[in-house]
Design a protein around this motif. Structure first.
Motif, PDB file in Angstrom:
ATOM      1  N   VAL A   1     150.255  79.707  88.444  1.00  0.00           N
ATOM      2  CA  VAL A   1     150.110  79.894  87.000  1.00  0.00           C
ATOM      3  C   VAL A   1     150.471  78.602  86.287  1.00  0.00           C
ATOM      4  O   VAL A   1     151.601  78.113  86.384  1.00  0.00           O
ATOM      5  CB  VAL A   1     150.991  81.053  86.499  1.00  0.00           C
ATOM      6  CG1 VAL A   1     150.874  81.181  84.976  1.00  0.00           C
ATOM      7  CG2 VAL A   1     150.591  82.355  87.180  1.00  0.00           C
ATOM      8  N   GLN A   2     149.503  78.062  85.561  1.00  0.00           N
ATOM      9  CA  GLN A   2     149.718  76.809  84.841  1.00  0.00           C
ATOM     10  C   GLN A   2     150.130  77.038  83.395  1.00  0.00           C
ATOM     11  O   GLN A   2     150.898  76.266  82.825  1.00  0.00           O
ATOM     12  CB  GLN A   2     148.436  75.973  84.887  1.00  0.00           C
ATOM     13  CG  GLN A   2     148.573  74.598  84.248  1.00  0.00           C
ATOM     14  CD  GLN A   2     147.329  73.755  84.451  1.00  0.00           C
ATOM     15  OE1 GLN A   2     146.408  74.164  85.146  1.00  0.00           O
ATOM     16  NE2 GLN A   2     147.307  72.582  83.863  1.00  0.00           N
ATOM     17  N   TRP A   3     149.640  78.121  82.826  1.00  0.00           N
ATOM     18  CA  TRP A   3     149.866  78.331  81.397  1.00  0.00           C
ATOM     19  C   TRP A   3     149.725  79.808  81.073  1.00  0.00           C
ATOM     20  O   TRP A   3     148.810  80.479  81.552  1.00  0.00           O
ATOM     21  CB  TRP A   3     148.840  77.508  80.604  1.00  0.00           C
ATOM     22  CG  TRP A   3     148.897  77.639  79.120  1.00  0.00           C
ATOM     23  CD1 TRP A   3     150.005  77.642  78.327  1.00  0.00           C
ATOM     24  CD2 TRP A   3     147.779  77.805  78.225  1.00  0.00           C
ATOM     25  NE1 TRP A   3     149.652  77.775  77.007  1.00  0.00           N
ATOM     26  CE2 TRP A   3     148.298  77.868  76.909  1.00  0.00           C
ATOM     27  CE3 TRP A   3     146.401  77.868  78.417  1.00  0.00           C
ATOM     28  CZ2 TRP A   3     147.488  78.020  75.789  1.00  0.00           C
ATOM     29  CZ3 TRP A   3     145.589  78.017  77.297  1.00  0.00           C
ATOM     30  CH2 TRP A   3     146.128  78.091  76.009  1.00  0.00           C
ATOM     31  N   VAL A   4     150.655  80.328  80.261  1.00  0.00           N
ATOM     32  CA  VAL A   4     150.538  81.689  79.744  1.00  0.00           C
ATOM     33  C   VAL A   4     149.775  81.606  78.428  1.00  0.00           C
ATOM     34  O   VAL A   4     150.262  81.047  77.447  1.00  0.00           O
ATOM     35  CB  VAL A   4     151.921  82.331  79.541  1.00  0.00           C
ATOM     36  CG1 VAL A   4     151.768  83.742  78.969  1.00  0.00           C
ATOM     37  CG2 VAL A   4     152.688  82.374  80.853  1.00  0.00           C
ATOM     38  N   ASN A   5     148.565  82.144  78.426  1.00  0.00           N
ATOM     39  CA  ASN A   5     147.642  82.018  77.295  1.00  0.00           C
ATOM     40  C   ASN A   5     147.739  83.268  76.416  1.00  0.00           C
ATOM     41  O   ASN A   5     147.331  84.355  76.818  1.00  0.00           O
ATOM     42  CB  ASN A   5     146.215  81.837  77.830  1.00  0.00           C
ATOM     43  CG  ASN A   5     145.206  81.617  76.720  1.00  0.00           C
ATOM     44  OD1 ASN A   5     145.575  81.435  75.558  1.00  0.00           O
ATOM     45  ND2 ASN A   5     143.931  81.631  77.077  1.00  0.00           N
ATOM     46  N   ARG A   6     148.271  83.076  75.208  1.00  0.00           N
ATOM     47  CA  ARG A   6     148.413  84.221  74.303  1.00  0.00           C
ATOM     48  C   ARG A   6     147.984  83.824  72.891  1.00  0.00           C
ATOM     49  O   ARG A   6     148.820  83.594  72.008  1.00  0.00           O
ATOM     50  CB  ARG A   6     149.854  84.727  74.307  1.00  0.00           C
ATOM     51  CG  ARG A   6     149.984  86.104  73.676  1.00  0.00           C
ATOM     52  CD  ARG A   6     151.234  86.817  74.109  1.00  0.00           C
ATOM     53  NE  ARG A   6     151.193  88.221  73.760  1.00  0.00           N
ATOM     54  CZ  ARG A   6     152.099  89.122  74.130  1.00  0.00           C
ATOM     55  NH1 ARG A   6     153.117  88.741  74.861  1.00  0.00           N
ATOM     56  NH2 ARG A   6     151.990  90.372  73.762  1.00  0.00           N
ATOM     57  N   PRO A   7     146.677  83.712  72.653  1.00  0.00           N
ATOM     58  CA  PRO A   7     146.199  83.289  71.335  1.00  0.00           C
ATOM     59  C   PRO A   7     146.415  84.328  70.244  1.00  0.00           C
ATOM     60  O   PRO A   7     146.451  83.996  69.067  1.00  0.00           O
ATOM     61  CB  PRO A   7     144.703  83.049  71.577  1.00  0.00           C
ATOM     62  CG  PRO A   7     144.364  83.956  72.724  1.00  0.00           C
ATOM     63  CD  PRO A   7     145.577  83.964  73.597  1.00  0.00           C
ATOM     64  N   ASN A   8     146.546  85.601  70.637  1.00  0.00           N
ATOM     65  CA  ASN A   8     146.808  86.670  69.656  1.00  0.00           C
ATOM     66  C   ASN A   8     147.565  87.792  70.360  1.00  0.00           C
ATOM     67  O   ASN A   8     147.631  87.837  71.595  1.00  0.00           O
ATOM     68  CB  ASN A   8     145.494  87.177  69.045  1.00  0.00           C
ATOM     69  CG  ASN A   8     144.540  87.736  70.092  1.00  0.00           C
ATOM     70  OD1 ASN A   8     144.825  88.752  70.725  1.00  0.00           O
ATOM     71  ND2 ASN A   8     143.393  87.065  70.293  1.00  0.00           N
ATOM     72  N   PRO A   9     148.141  88.733  69.595  1.00  0.00           N
ATOM     73  CA  PRO A   9     148.959  89.797  70.212  1.00  0.00           C
ATOM     74  C   PRO A   9     148.203  90.678  71.193  1.00  0.00           C
ATOM     75  O   PRO A   9     148.825  91.335  72.041  1.00  0.00           O
ATOM     76  CB  PRO A   9     149.432  90.604  68.992  1.00  0.00           C
ATOM     77  CG  PRO A   9     149.362  89.647  67.843  1.00  0.00           C
ATOM     78  CD  PRO A   9     148.180  88.778  68.122  1.00  0.00           C
ATOM     79  N   ASP A  10     146.868  90.711  71.106  1.00  0.00           N
ATOM     80  CA  ASP A  10     146.087  91.597  71.983  1.00  0.00           C
ATOM     81  C   ASP A  10     145.614  90.920  73.264  1.00  0.00           C
ATOM     82  O   ASP A  10     144.963  91.557  74.092  1.00  0.00           O
ATOM     83  CB  ASP A  10     144.865  92.124  71.219  1.00  0.00           C
ATOM     84  CG  ASP A  10     145.268  92.942  70.002  1.00  0.00           C
ATOM     85  OD1 ASP A  10     146.291  93.655  70.090  1.00  0.00           O
ATOM     86  OD2 ASP A  10     144.582  92.849  68.967  1.00  0.00           O
ATOM     87  N   PHE A  11     145.903  89.620  73.396  1.00  0.00           N
ATOM     88  CA  PHE A  11     145.411  88.881  74.570  1.00  0.00           C
ATOM     89  C   PHE A  11     146.590  88.168  75.231  1.00  0.00           C
ATOM     90  O   PHE A  11     147.267  87.353  74.608  1.00  0.00           O
ATOM     91  CB  PHE A  11     144.361  87.850  74.139  1.00  0.00           C
ATOM     92  CG  PHE A  11     143.674  87.150  75.292  1.00  0.00           C
ATOM     93  CD1 PHE A  11     142.419  87.547  75.717  1.00  0.00           C
ATOM     94  CD2 PHE A  11     144.292  86.094  75.958  1.00  0.00           C
ATOM     95  CE1 PHE A  11     141.784  86.909  76.770  1.00  0.00           C
ATOM     96  CE2 PHE A  11     143.666  85.445  77.009  1.00  0.00           C
ATOM     97  CZ  PHE A  11     142.412  85.858  77.416  1.00  0.00           C
ATOM     98  N   ARG A  12     146.833  88.505  76.487  1.00  0.00           N
ATOM     99  CA  ARG A  12     147.881  87.825  77.270  1.00  0.00           C
ATOM    100  C   ARG A  12     147.319  87.551  78.650  1.00  0.00           C
ATOM    101  O   ARG A  12     147.216  88.437  79.496  1.00  0.00           O
ATOM    102  CB  ARG A  12     149.142  88.670  77.371  1.00  0.00           C
ATOM    103  CG  ARG A  12     150.305  87.970  78.085  1.00  0.00           C
ATOM    104  CD  ARG A  12     151.595  88.757  77.885  1.00  0.00           C
ATOM    105  NE  ARG A  12     152.740  88.117  78.502  1.00  0.00           N
ATOM    106  CZ  ARG A  12     153.229  88.448  79.699  1.00  0.00           C
ATOM    107  NH1 ARG A  12     152.647  89.411  80.394  1.00  0.00           N
ATOM    108  NH2 ARG A  12     154.271  87.819  80.188  1.00  0.00           N
ATOM    109  N   GLY A  13     146.925  86.286  78.859  1.00  0.00           N
ATOM    110  CA  GLY A  13     146.330  85.911  80.132  1.00  0.00           C
ATOM    111  C   GLY A  13     147.107  84.799  80.802  1.00  0.00           C
ATOM    112  O   GLY A  13     147.947  84.142  80.189  1.00  0.00           O
ATOM    113  N   PHE A  14     146.790  84.590  82.063  1.00  0.00           N
ATOM    114  CA  PHE A  14     147.497  83.587  82.857  1.00  0.00           C
ATOM    115  C   PHE A  14     146.460  82.610  83.409  1.00  0.00           C
ATOM    116  O   PHE A  14     145.602  82.977  84.203  1.00  0.00           O
ATOM    117  CB  PHE A  14     148.284  84.266  83.970  1.00  0.00           C
ATOM    118  CG  PHE A  14     149.155  85.377  83.437  1.00  0.00           C
ATOM    119  CD1 PHE A  14     150.276  85.090  82.677  1.00  0.00           C
ATOM    120  CD2 PHE A  14     148.801  86.701  83.642  1.00  0.00           C
ATOM    121  CE1 PHE A  14     151.045  86.111  82.151  1.00  0.00           C
ATOM    122  CE2 PHE A  14     149.570  87.722  83.124  1.00  0.00           C
ATOM    123  CZ  PHE A  14     150.698  87.433  82.372  1.00  0.00           C
TER     124      PHE A  14
END
Length: 641
Positions: A247-260
């Motif tokens: 995992v390089q980065w925890v991607n959370r551009p908005n409260p409904d999206f949480r990706g790795f």
């Protein structure tokens, strides 16, 4: 094959489509300095017709300007792009070039031959499928040839070409070629290279580069280009390995999206697949695979993706996502092969930053098991590694990580070593296996903890670390400070340099390696005593910043106060209460700090005492005031700030 500049319109589109379907071979050229690596690659680029007209014109003009070949094209100039390289005639950086033939695409790394730049060669070799080891036919097999070959073997490259270059300078001698081939073949077998393809070449004249040369009619093997185009490479090996996703980065551009986000190191992942997050061991299911070009049902090794999971699980940068049915091992102690890349030697017991995949940990180098003599392949007893030396050591990390042995997965088993003070890369290595004790030892959680001991003692605990030259006054100030704290009813203990060397560290001398180990042990003891609720005072020269930094990091925030007892060398030498400086000046005492061993002054100590202006009593008053300010002396204030 058409020249690049001749392709227009639909020809370019057709060429690009054909190009996409070709297999890709990554290879490196390496060997000793001035073996002709840049000339060889330059000719490959030239003969493959991958140069534009302006590049050809510039090459011809530069060749005339340099004048090294009497006006003929100097192919090395295509690679030696740095001004310093052209002036010295050597390659000092890794030059990557792309070219293509009708059969295959190529990415070649021209790596430095000079011993000083061996570290650059490792960079170029880390992703290669094949290595071309160049040997000057006049010089034969050199130490740098052996070193590069051993590194090629360590990194796991199994396709090796021995290019015996400059055959024109030995009259295209069959006997000389056979002699070099036999010697290298024997060495290659010893280091585990299964097969070597030996080719006699002349990079300058083009013999056996693209076409077989009539000047070596006795040679019945392939030309170099033919071999590169036809050698078998395992392009699917990463897909067949277990799934590994750092995992390089925890991607959370908005409260409904949480990706790795990251790049798949190996294997295949599919929507709905059960996965495990490591090292925590938590499990979930892949809900979506997101890319810049849209969502996927499955993704493969070397693809950059963002994974969305079905459950809200704790995942951070540096974690490794694996398949639940084939997770990576987890450990914190390893045997590893190290390649040292710094002019400052590796020191046993010193802690370094170690980056493996996307995770960075603190690693302590435990006793070096041996270093390798690259000429004889003998295992040599040693406590340190110098620049370009290779050794096997035990490593201890400050936390458990998920990994694979390097032989199984280069991405999750290879690492770099970083100096904690300068942040420069000082080494590279390969994890071989986890030590058995790594899985047998567990930290025992105690019901009576540090907080309970502090409450009983009526004050906080931590470490007051006095550092400075011998004769600076550390022991005097430490004694006075402990007396004052003791008179107030505070529980203290003074760890003095000389006293500790009578027992715990009596097996250590005063070399740089032993000084590192001395302070490492003291730091661990101080940590245990602080956990016992005691105010620990230490009086050690502790000359190296790295070890003082390690001692600080062992403690919780606010528990470590560094006190620099600053005394000029000439003043400390005048005092010389033990006569040590006199002995050091006369040569009777080796590795004495300030004389023939360095003292690295603290850069940001909590307290700076200048003994030229402050008496021991004033120094104690300053330290005491600091202890009151940060809450060491009052348990009601909670943990030190």
């Amino acid at each position: 094959m058409a020249h690049v500049s001749e392709l227009i319109g639909t020809d370019i589109e057709r060429y690009l489509k054909q190009h996409e379907r070709k297999s890709l071979l990554r290879f490196i050229t390496c060997g000793s300095v001035d073996d002709g690596k840049s000339t060889l690659i330059g000719r490959l680029l030239y003969e493959s017709k991958m140069l534009f007209d302006d590049q050809l014109a510039a090459l011809e003009a530069d060749s005339r300007k340099v004048g090294t070949r009497g006006g003929e094209i100097d192919y090395a100039l295509l690679l030696d792009g740095l001004a310093a390289e052209r002036e010295q005639g050597i390659t000092i950086d890794v030059a990557y070039r792309f070219f293509s033939t009708d059969r295959r695409k190529f990415i070649v790394a021209d790596t430095p031959g000079h011993e000083q730049y061996t570290r650059n060669m490792i960079t170029g070799a880390s992703t290669a499928d094949l290595a071309i080891i160049l040997v000057d036919a006049r010089k034969g097999i050199l130490q740098q040839t052996r070193r590069h070959s051993y590194l090629v073997s360590l990194i796991g490259i199994r396709n090796v070409v021995l290019a015996v270059n400059k055959m024109d300078l030995v009259g295209y001698s069959r006997e000389r070629f056979n002699e070099i081939s036999r010697e290298y073949g024997e060495f290659a077998r010893k280091i585990g290279i299964p097969a070597v393809t030996a080719i006699p070449i002349s990079g300058v004249n083009g013999d056996n580069i693209v076409e077989r040369s009539p000047k070596t009619s006795w040679y019945d093997g392939p030309s170099l280009m033919h071999h590169l185009e036809t050698v078998e490479i395992d392009e699917a090996h990463l897909q067949t390995q277990p799934f590994r996703f750092p995992v390089q980065w925890v991607n959370r551009p908005n409260p409904d999206f949480r990706g790795f986000a990251g790049t798949i190191a190996s294997g295949v992942v599919r929507v709905g697949q059960r996965i495990q997050i490591q090292p925590s061991g938590r499990e979930s299911t892949v809900a979506k695979i997101v890319t810049a070009d849209g969502d996927l049902d499955e993704a493969f090794a070397e693809q950059s993706v963002t994974l969305l999971l079905a459950d809200e699980v704790d995942v951070s940068r540096g974690d490794l996502i694996s398949t639940a049915d084939s997770p990576a091992p987890v450990a914190d102690q390893f045997e590893a092969t190290l390649v040292w890349m710094s002019e400052q030697p590796m020191l046993r017991g010193r802690s370094y930053l170690l980056k493996i995949g996307t995770r960075t940990v603190t690693a302590t180098i435990l006793p070096l098991k041996y270093k390798l003599n690259v000429d004889t392949l003998d295992h040599v007893a040693s406590e340190t590694l110098a620049l370009n030396e290779i050794g096997v050591a035990e490593l201890e990390f400050d936390r458990a990580i998920a990994f694979d042995p390097y032989e199984q997965n280069h991405e999750t088993g290879g690492f770099i070593v970083i100096d904690r003070i300068t942040n420069s890369t000082v080494g590279a290595g390969m994890l071989r296996f986890a030590l058995r004790r790594a899985n047998n030892l567990r930290w025992q959680t105690l019901e009576v903890d540090k907080r309970a001991r502090r409450v009983l003692n009526g004050h906080q605990s931590g470490v007051v670390w006095l550092t400075g030259l011998s004769g600076a006054g550390k022991s005097t100030i430490a004694n006075l400070l402990e007396k004052r704290l003791h008179a107030m009813g505070k529980r203290t203990y003074l760890l003095d340099g000389d006293n500790v060397r009578h027992g715990l560290n009596k097996d250590l001398g005063f070399t740089a390696e032993d000084r590192v180990e001395n302070i490492r042990r003291i730091a661990e003891v101080a940590k245990l005593m602080a956990d016992a609720g005691v105010i620990v005072i230490t009086a050690f020269i502790s000359p190296f910043r790295a070890e003082r930094s390690l001692a600080r990091e062992l403690m919780e925030k606010g528990e470590f106060i560094e006190v620099f007892i600053d005394t000029p060398l000439e003043v400390a030498e005048e005092r010389d209460p033990k006569g040590l400086y006199k002995k050091a000046r006369s040569g009777e005492l080796k590795n004495f700090t300030g004389i023939d061993s360095p003292y690295e002054k603290p850069q940001n100590p909590e307290i700076h005492i200048n003994t030229m202006t402050a008496s021991p009593e004033l120094a104690v008053a300053v330290i005491f005031e600091k202890l009151q300010t940060v809450g060491f002396l009052d348990v009601s204030r909670g943990a030190p700030l």
